[in-house]
Design a protein around this motif. Structure first.
Motif, PDB file in Angstrom:
ATOM      1  N   ARG A  60       0.817  -1.213   0.000  1.00 54.14           N
ATOM      2  CA  ARG A  60       0.000   0.000   0.000  1.00 54.14           C
ATOM      3  C   ARG A  60       0.847   1.258   0.000  1.00 54.14           C
ATOM      4  O   ARG A  60       0.512   2.252  -0.655  1.00 54.14           O
ATOM      5  CB  ARG A  60      -0.925  -0.002   1.225  1.00 54.14           C
ATOM      6  N   LEU A  61       1.980   1.224   0.709  1.00 58.14           N
ATOM      7  CA  LEU A  61       2.826   2.410   0.830  1.00 58.14           C
ATOM      8  C   LEU A  61       3.904   2.486  -0.248  1.00 58.14           C
ATOM      9  O   LEU A  61       4.633   3.477  -0.322  1.00 58.14           O
ATOM     10  CB  LEU A  61       3.490   2.429   2.216  1.00 58.14           C
ATOM     11  N   GLY A  62       4.032   1.438  -1.062  1.00 58.78           N
ATOM     12  CA  GLY A  62       5.045   1.460  -2.101  1.00 58.78           C
ATOM     13  C   GLY A  62       6.435   1.082  -1.624  1.00 58.78           C
ATOM     14  O   GLY A  62       7.430   1.447  -2.252  1.00 58.78           O
ATOM     15  N   TRP A  63       6.528   0.349  -0.526  1.00 56.08           N
ATOM     16  CA  TRP A  63       7.791  -0.139   0.015  1.00 56.08           C
ATOM     17  C   TRP A  63       8.824   0.974   0.223  1.00 56.08           C
ATOM     18  O   TRP A  63       9.914   0.950  -0.357  1.00 56.08           O
ATOM     19  CB  TRP A  63       8.389  -1.231  -0.885  1.00 56.08           C
ATOM     20  N   PRO A  64       8.499   1.973   1.043  1.00 56.64           N
ATOM     21  CA  PRO A  64       9.487   3.031   1.325  1.00 56.64           C
ATOM     22  C   PRO A  64      10.659   2.477   2.143  1.00 56.64           C
ATOM     23  O   PRO A  64      10.557   1.447   2.800  1.00 56.64           O
ATOM     24  CB  PRO A  64       8.683   4.047   2.131  1.00 56.64           C
ATOM     25  N   ILE A  65      11.772   3.224   2.106  1.00 57.19           N
ATOM     26  CA  ILE A  65      12.984   2.773   2.789  1.00 57.19           C
ATOM     27  C   ILE A  65      12.756   2.620   4.286  1.00 57.19           C
ATOM     28  O   ILE A  65      13.227   1.662   4.910  1.00 57.19           O
ATOM     29  CB  ILE A  65      14.137   3.765   2.525  1.00 57.19           C
ATOM     30  N   TRP A  66      11.995   3.560   4.879  1.00 56.83           N
ATOM     31  CA  TRP A  66      11.804   3.514   6.325  1.00 56.83           C
ATOM     32  C   TRP A  66      11.069   2.243   6.757  1.00 56.83           C
ATOM     33  O   TRP A  66      11.244   1.757   7.871  1.00 56.83           O
ATOM     34  CB  TRP A  66      11.062   4.745   6.822  1.00 56.83           C
ATOM     35  N   LEU A  67      10.248   1.679   5.848  1.00 52.36           N
ATOM     36  CA  LEU A  67       9.532   0.454   6.190  1.00 52.36           C
ATOM     37  C   LEU A  67      10.498  -0.722   6.330  1.00 52.36           C
ATOM     38  O   LEU A  67      10.344  -1.573   7.208  1.00 52.36           O
ATOM     39  CB  LEU A  67       8.477   0.156   5.127  1.00 52.36           C
ATOM     40  N   PHE A  68      11.524  -0.729   5.480  1.00 50.09           N
ATOM     41  CA  PHE A  68      12.536  -1.771   5.601  1.00 50.09           C
ATOM     42  C   PHE A  68      13.358  -1.575   6.878  1.00 50.09           C
ATOM     43  O   PHE A  68      13.892  -2.533   7.437  1.00 50.09           O
ATOM     44  CB  PHE A  68      13.448  -1.779   4.376  1.00 50.09           C
ATOM     45  N   GLY A  69      13.452  -0.323   7.329  1.00 50.05           N
ATOM     46  CA  GLY A  69      14.089  -0.079   8.619  1.00 50.05           C
ATOM     47  C   GLY A  69      13.308  -0.731   9.745  1.00 50.05           C
ATOM     48  O   GLY A  69      13.888  -1.280  10.692  1.00 50.05           O
ATOM     49  N   GLY A  70      11.973  -0.690   9.656  1.00 54.00           N
ATOM     50  CA  GLY A  70      11.146  -1.380  10.645  1.00 54.00           C
ATOM     51  C   GLY A  70      11.337  -2.873  10.610  1.00 54.00           C
ATOM     52  O   GLY A  70      11.378  -3.540  11.648  1.00 54.00           O
ATOM     53  N   LEU A  71      11.486  -3.421   9.380  1.00 54.55           N
ATOM     54  CA  LEU A  71      11.744  -4.856   9.251  1.00 54.55           C
ATOM     55  C   LEU A  71      13.086  -5.223   9.879  1.00 54.55           C
ATOM     56  O   LEU A  71      13.200  -6.236  10.581  1.00 54.55           O
ATOM     57  CB  LEU A  71      11.734  -5.253   7.772  1.00 54.55           C
ATOM     58  N   ALA A  72      14.091  -4.383   9.622  1.00 55.70           N
ATOM     59  CA  ALA A  72      15.407  -4.634  10.223  1.00 55.70           C
ATOM     60  C   ALA A  72      15.321  -4.574  11.741  1.00 55.70           C
ATOM     61  O   ALA A  72      15.956  -5.381  12.446  1.00 55.70           O
ATOM     62  CB  ALA A  72      16.420  -3.616   9.708  1.00 55.70           C
ATOM     63  N   LEU A  73      14.534  -3.631  12.260  1.00 52.82           N
ATOM     64  CA  LEU A  73      14.342  -3.536  13.703  1.00 52.82           C
ATOM     65  C   LEU A  73      13.737  -4.814  14.261  1.00 52.82           C
ATOM     66  O   LEU A  73      14.150  -5.313  15.314  1.00 52.82           O
ATOM     67  CB  LEU A  73      13.439  -2.342  14.027  1.00 52.82           C
TER      68      LEU A  73
END
Length: 279
Positions: A35-48
């Motif tokens: 929905r959000l277009g896979w922004p970079i910050w979302l991958f930061g959440g995954l890394a977290l």
């Protein structure tokens, strides 16, 4: 009578919070990514979330070394059948708890059935499962460990693949009875056999913890499976038609169940596991 001493179990709250953060971050990434277009910050959440998972495991190891109560006693995973059973039941939760979502959407929005008719169409799956489960449950104790589970996972992968093909090609609805019946038999072969083999070799002092860990693996698999399936369905709708997106989304389940198939194929008799019963 003298009062027996009781030991109060104290669980580190940090471990509980870390486990919640790890699962939440992974699920949030899968759900909101398309929905959000896979922004970079979302991958930061995954890394977290992944870091939280690693720290959680480290805390469990440290608790055991210091003789403290671990939220997840890692020595459970030294027991072969439990280790592979926990992995396989997480793949079952991943696939089974979310598979009906694309199927029901296809039946109602793709094929034009009412909610009542769609529910009646999948009824054979439940009937086959209820009828065959007691028979297959008795066979589990008579056959080598993993025989029934391996057949069950194989049948479940076949049923998911058939759903993907038949829904994507929009065949007449009567053909869906084949994977529905196969799925009912697969459920009967997979769930009870997997839990019986996973739990029967646990020593008495680990039965309670093992039951909790086993069920948690199932539930975490279900949560991640629902999130991942939703993401795949959303991505599919961007590139294909509705029926094709619903059908092809189940290919994900075939792949994940393949991991479960490999896990249950490694079940062995308890006498072959030197770790079982020695704690």
């Amino acid at each position: 009578m003298p009062k027996l001493p009781t030991r109060v179990s104290r669980i580190d709250p940090v471990s509980a919070v870390l486990s919640l953060v790890a699962v939440l971050a992974i699920v949030l990434t899968l759900q909101q990514g398309p929905r959000l277009g896979w922004p970079i910050w979302l991958f930061g959440g995954l890394a977290l979330g992944m870091v939280g998972l690693v720290v959680f495991i480290w805390l469990q190891r440290r608790a055991q070394r210091h003789g403290q109560d671990a939220l997840v006693p890692l020595k459970l995973f030294r027991i072969r059948n439990f280790r592979w059973g926990a992995i396989s039941v997480s793949t079952l939760g991943f696939a089974v708890y979310s598979m009906n979502l694309p199927i029901m959407l296809y039946l109602q929005l793709g094929a034009g059935l009412s909610a009542q008719m769609a529910g009646l169409l999948i009824l054979p799956q439940a009937i086959v499962s209820v009828v065959t489960a007691p028979i297959l449950g008795r066979l589990t104790d008579r056959l080598p460990p993993g025989r029934i589970s391996t057949c069950g996972f194989g049948a479940m992968m076949a049923s998911m693949a058939l759903f993907a093909i038949l829904m994507s090609t929009e065949v007449p609805l009567g053909w869906l009875l084949i994977p529905l019946v196969l799925q009912g038999a697969a459920n009967a072969m997979s769930w009870s056999a997997n839990s019986a083999i996973s739990m029967r070799g646990l020593p008495a002092d680990l039965v309670g913890a093992g039951s909790g860990v086993y069920n948690t693996a199932r539930q975490v698999g279900a949560v991640i499976g629902a999130a991942a399936l939703g993401a795949v369905m959303q991505i599919g709708l961007q590139y294909t038609g509705f029926s094709q997106a619903m059908g092809l989304s189940l290919v994900l389940h075939v792949l994940v169940l393949g991991l479960g198939f490999l896990a249950v194929s490694r079940f062995r008799p308890e006498r072959d596991d030197p770790a079982a019963g020695n704690w």
